[in-house]
Design a protein around this motif. Structure first.
Motif, PDB file in Angstrom:
ATOM      1  N   SER A  76     -11.676  -1.600   3.850  1.00 22.02           N
ATOM      2  CA  SER A  76     -10.851  -0.917   2.863  1.00 22.02           C
ATOM      3  C   SER A  76     -11.329  -1.198   1.454  1.00 22.02           C
ATOM      4  CB  SER A  76      -9.408  -1.370   3.041  1.00 22.02           C
ATOM      5  OG  SER A  76      -8.687  -1.143   1.870  1.00 22.02           O
ATOM      6  N   ARG A  77     -11.688  -2.459   1.183  1.00 20.00           N
ATOM      7  CA  ARG A  77     -12.040  -2.815  -0.182  1.00 20.00           C
ATOM      8  C   ARG A  77     -13.431  -2.392  -0.590  1.00 20.00           C
ATOM      9  NH1 ARG A  77     -12.328  -7.807  -2.123  1.00 20.00           N
ATOM     10  NH2 ARG A  77     -13.102  -8.437  -0.092  1.00 20.00           N
ATOM     11  N   SER A  78     -14.348  -2.323   0.397  1.00 26.05           N
ATOM     12  CA  SER A  78     -15.723  -2.105  -0.034  1.00 26.05           C
ATOM     13  C   SER A  78     -16.071  -0.629  -0.197  1.00 26.05           C
ATOM     14  CB  SER A  78     -16.701  -2.819   0.872  1.00 26.05           C
ATOM     15  OG  SER A  78     -16.259  -2.777   2.180  1.00 26.05           O
ATOM     16  N   VAL A  79     -15.210   0.273   0.259  1.00 28.61           N
ATOM     17  CA  VAL A  79     -15.461   1.691   0.015  1.00 28.61           C
ATOM     18  C   VAL A  79     -14.626   2.106  -1.187  1.00 28.61           C
ATOM     19  CG1 VAL A  79     -15.328   3.994   0.973  1.00 28.61           C
ATOM     20  CG2 VAL A  79     -15.915   2.078   2.440  1.00 28.61           C
ATOM     21  N   ASN A  80     -15.274   2.703  -2.176  1.00 24.15           N
ATOM     22  CA  ASN A  80     -14.559   3.061  -3.408  1.00 24.15           C
ATOM     23  C   ASN A  80     -13.563   4.204  -3.184  1.00 24.15           C
ATOM     24  OD1 ASN A  80     -14.227   4.342  -6.162  1.00 24.15           O
ATOM     25  ND2 ASN A  80     -15.270   2.418  -6.582  1.00 24.15           N
ATOM     26  N   THR A  81     -12.533   4.237  -4.034  1.00 21.01           N
ATOM     27  CA  THR A  81     -11.513   5.286  -3.930  1.00 21.01           C
ATOM     28  C   THR A  81     -12.122   6.678  -3.903  1.00 21.01           C
ATOM     29  OG1 THR A  81     -10.138   3.865  -5.273  1.00 21.01           O
ATOM     30  CG2 THR A  81      -9.354   6.086  -4.902  1.00 21.01           C
ATOM     31  N   ILE A  82     -13.127   6.910  -4.754  1.00 19.41           N
ATOM     32  CA  ILE A  82     -13.714   8.251  -4.835  1.00 19.41           C
ATOM     33  C   ILE A  82     -14.361   8.629  -3.505  1.00 19.41           C
ATOM     34  CG2 ILE A  82     -15.453   9.647  -5.984  1.00 19.41           C
ATOM     35  CD1 ILE A  82     -13.408   9.101  -7.884  1.00 19.41           C
ATOM     36  N   ILE A  83     -15.004   7.641  -2.866  1.00 20.13           N
ATOM     37  CA  ILE A  83     -15.655   7.935  -1.590  1.00 20.13           C
ATOM     38  C   ILE A  83     -14.604   8.187  -0.511  1.00 20.13           C
ATOM     39  CG2 ILE A  83     -17.244   7.031   0.144  1.00 20.13           C
ATOM     40  CD1 ILE A  83     -18.651   5.552  -2.126  1.00 20.13           C
ATOM     41  N   TRP A  84     -13.525   7.383  -0.517  1.00 22.97           N
ATOM     42  CA  TRP A  84     -12.404   7.675   0.394  1.00 22.97           C
ATOM     43  C   TRP A  84     -11.884   9.080   0.117  1.00 22.97           C
ATOM     44  CZ3 TRP A  84     -11.852   5.246   4.615  1.00 22.97           C
ATOM     45  CH2 TRP A  84     -11.952   3.857   4.718  1.00 22.97           C
ATOM     46  N   ARG A  87      -7.587   2.475  -0.044  1.00 27.10           N
ATOM     47  CA  ARG A  87      -8.248   1.507  -0.894  1.00 27.10           C
ATOM     48  C   ARG A  87      -7.329   0.320  -1.197  1.00 27.10           C
ATOM     49  NH1 ARG A  87     -12.989  -0.303  -3.309  1.00 27.10           N
ATOM     50  NH2 ARG A  87     -12.666  -0.739  -5.493  1.00 27.10           N
ATOM     51  N   SER A  88      -6.014   0.609  -1.388  1.00 26.85           N
ATOM     52  CA  SER A  88      -5.090  -0.439  -1.821  1.00 26.85           C
ATOM     53  C   SER A  88      -4.760  -1.430  -0.711  1.00 26.85           C
ATOM     54  CB  SER A  88      -3.782   0.173  -2.322  1.00 26.85           C
ATOM     55  OG  SER A  88      -4.030   1.133  -3.293  1.00 26.85           O
ATOM     56  N   ILE A  89      -4.813  -0.976   0.550  1.00 27.32           N
ATOM     57  CA  ILE A  89      -4.453  -1.861   1.660  1.00 27.32           C
ATOM     58  C   ILE A  89      -5.302  -3.126   1.621  1.00 27.32           C
ATOM     59  CG2 ILE A  89      -4.570  -2.124   4.161  1.00 27.32           C
ATOM     60  CD1 ILE A  89      -3.669   0.754   4.401  1.00 27.32           C
ATOM     61  N   GLY A  90      -6.613  -2.958   1.380  1.00 31.37           N
ATOM     62  CA  GLY A  90      -7.507  -4.106   1.361  1.00 31.37           C
ATOM     63  C   GLY A  90      -7.158  -5.077   0.253  1.00 31.37           C
ATOM     64  N   PHE A  91      -6.870  -4.520  -0.924  1.00 32.33           N
ATOM     65  CA  PHE A  91      -6.552  -5.349  -2.099  1.00 32.33           C
ATOM     66  C   PHE A  91      -5.249  -6.120  -1.878  1.00 32.33           C
ATOM     67  CE2 PHE A  91      -4.573  -5.886  -6.250  1.00 32.33           C
ATOM     68  CZ  PHE A  91      -5.619  -6.325  -7.036  1.00 32.33           C
ATOM     69  N   ILE A  92      -4.182  -5.380  -1.537  1.00 32.88           N
ATOM     70  CA  ILE A  92      -2.877  -6.018  -1.365  1.00 32.88           C
ATOM     71  C   ILE A  92      -2.913  -6.986  -0.184  1.00 32.88           C
ATOM     72  CG2 ILE A  92      -0.426  -5.609  -0.954  1.00 32.88           C
ATOM     73  CD1 ILE A  92      -0.797  -2.855  -2.202  1.00 32.88           C
TER      74      ILE A  92
END
Lengths: 269, 264
Positions: free
Chosen positions: A124-132, A154-159
């Protein structure tokens, strides 16, 4: 009084020993070498570089004065942007709770779930939001839904990562006390773990909402809803005065977001 | 004395019951209303599942056939990141001083803060689009974008560090009659240097990451290669690029973590 010679073994005071100095110069030389290599081999049309200040000045000149005729539409799309950020943050928070639970070493049921949790977080964290967003626009079609899902992924990985770390740092005594009274697993989570990670949980949520607000301003550039869509439209039609209005609107939104999150942080924490 | 109760009840999250229920209802109302008014085309979503299947089957197995293109893209991203970090860090030192309340007069402080706020407000992709329009496609636009991005972060963190310095050393030098520059070099720089180095390494890592994204809008590097692969429906090549991006980010994160640990 001791002389400088007795204290440092040298006649004059210097900050670093010769060995430290050599090390410092070597590192600086290495950095300089990397910069020279990058500068010398990058494929750049140097004529464009020299013309850049003029070109950038020209661009800003065209943006002035900002044109507010479409302000109604801009504010409406800005509201969409806020909704994307808020919704995605809320969903991501819900989904990241179990992920955080299985990726914390002290609460995960077994090794397999620990690695599953970590795999989810890293992907989740290593793929950027734009790519998602590129991916979800292909799936859901252009629009707000692709944006929400992209930001959520993207946020799941961070949180999950930060919350997992908070769970790993909890005081284990309340957990043991509850377990000793024969409380169920569910009750242990609700009464011993959740109260301890609650402040961190809110802090992470507020921080991520603030980040997501910024991220959701660019989703529209790949078709995933929000203010980016009309920004792209205005740029494509060379409507620079409107671009200026949109950029000002984005600054206002981001500053407002920061004010709100600072307020919430003060109230809740 | 409080009311005697037979069982312990968890204290509520917000003490005032009116406010509490107002907040709960407001939150429920907001989410309910937005989810009802959200334009979701369920037919499109259903069709999307099939489309997703096609994308994924097209992406597997990842194709590393054009690895020279992949490597070229990465080396360019690395160059963009190095140049932007060097430029951004150099530029952010004076801006950080301008934005530190304890070393400059108030008007200069406001200008410094304004520069930082503007640099931080815009997502790098937006900045990249503007620079691509102004100076053309390619890595130069990427370098400019990431310089702005670096200034936003490095100058902000550095300014906060400058505001925390021990002012005794500055006063000692001033009392000895040292000129302004000497005060800067001997009283302030040594105190902010460790933070500065840590931030630079972090920013290099962060710029490498961001350079993968801004390429999607034409600012050079691996992102351009990725966007091209996506645009030509080369999903297997796109997956290969994504895998390599993820790997490189993990490696650079580990390396910068090790360096920062050794410095502290």
């Amino acid at each position: 009084m001791t002389s400088i010679r007795e204290q440092f073994g040298r006649d004059e005071w210097t900050r670093h020993t010769p060995k430290q100095k050599l090390m410092r110069y070597a590192i600086l030389f290495g950095c300089a070498l990397a910069i020279v290599w990058a500068l010398g081999s990058i494929e750049v049309v140097w004529a464009w570089v020299w013309g850049a200040p003029e070109q950038i000045g020209d661009l800003f000149g065209r943006m002035y004065p900002p044109d507010p005729t479409n302000l109604g539409t801009i504010l409406k799309v800005l509201w969409d942007t806020v909704n994307i950020a808020t919704f995605a943050t809320a969903l991501a928070v819900l989904l990241s709770l179990p992920v955080a639970y299985i990726s914390a070493q002290n609460t995960t049921p077994n090794r397999a779930t620990l690695w599953l949790g970590r795999l989810i977080l890293v992907t989740s964290r290593s793929v950027n939001t734009i790519i998602w967003a590129l991916l979800f626009v292909a799936i859901f079609g252009p629009g707000i839904v692709a944006g929400i899902v992209a930001i959520m992924f993207r946020s799941i990985g961070f949180i999950g990562k930060l919350l997992g770390e908070a769970i790993e740092e909890i005081d284990t005594r309340p957990v043991e006390a509850l377990e000793a009274t024969g409380a169920s697993r569910f009750k242990v989570i609700v009464y011993a773990i959740i109260p301890q990670v609650m402040p961190t949980f809110w802090a992470i949520t507020i921080l991520r909402w603030d980040i997501n607000l910024r991220e959701s301003t660019v989703l529209g550039l790949v078709g995933a809803g929000g203010i980016g869509i009309i920004l792209q439209g205005a740029i494509d039609t060379f409507n620079w005065p409107e671009v200026a209005t949109i950029l000002l609107a984005i600054i206002a939104l981001v500053i407002l977001g920061e004010v709100i999150s600072a307020f919430l942080r003060r109230r809740i924490l | 004395m409080s009311v005697q109760r037979d069982t312990w009840v968890k204290p509520p999250f917000i003490a005032n019951p009116v406010l509490r229920w107002a907040v709960y209802l407001g939150v429920i109302g907001y989410f309910g209303w937005v989810s009802l008014t959200m334009p979701i085309d369920w037919a499109r979503v259903a069709a999307g599942i099939e489309r997703a299947g096609r994308i994924f089957s097209g992406a597997f197995p990842p194709s590393f056939e054009r690895s020279s293109l992949l490597i070229d893209g990465f080396v360019e991203s690395l160059k963009i990141a190095i140049l932007a970090t060097a430029g951004g860090v150099l530029l952010s030192i004076p801006i950080a001083f301008m934005a530190a309340r304890n070393v400059v007069p108030l008007p200069v402080f406001y200008i410094g803060r304004a520069i930082i706020i503007i640099a931080r407000s815009f997502h790098p992709v937006i900045v990249a689009i503007l620079f691509v329009k102004a100076v053309g496609f390619g890595p130069f636009a990427g370098v400019l974008t990431l310089i702005v991005y670096s200034v936003g972060f490095v100058a902000k963190m550095l300014a906060e560090r400058i505001e925390e310095i021990d002012f005794g050393q500055v006063e000692a030098l001033r009392a000895a009659g040292a000129p302004y520059l000497s005060t800067l070099f001997y009283a302030i720089f040594p105190q902010i240097m460790p933070r500065q180095i840590g931030l630079t390494i972090y920013q290099l890592d962060s710029n490498l990451r961001a350079s993968a994204v801004i390429g999607i809008v034409g600012a050079g590097g691996i992102g351009s290669t990725l966007a091209n692969a996506f645009g030509r429906y080369d999903y297997d090549f796109a997956l290969a690029i994504t895998i390599v991006i993820v790997a490189v980010i993990l490696i650079s994160e580990a390396v910068s973590g090790v360096i920062r640990k050794r410095i502290q």
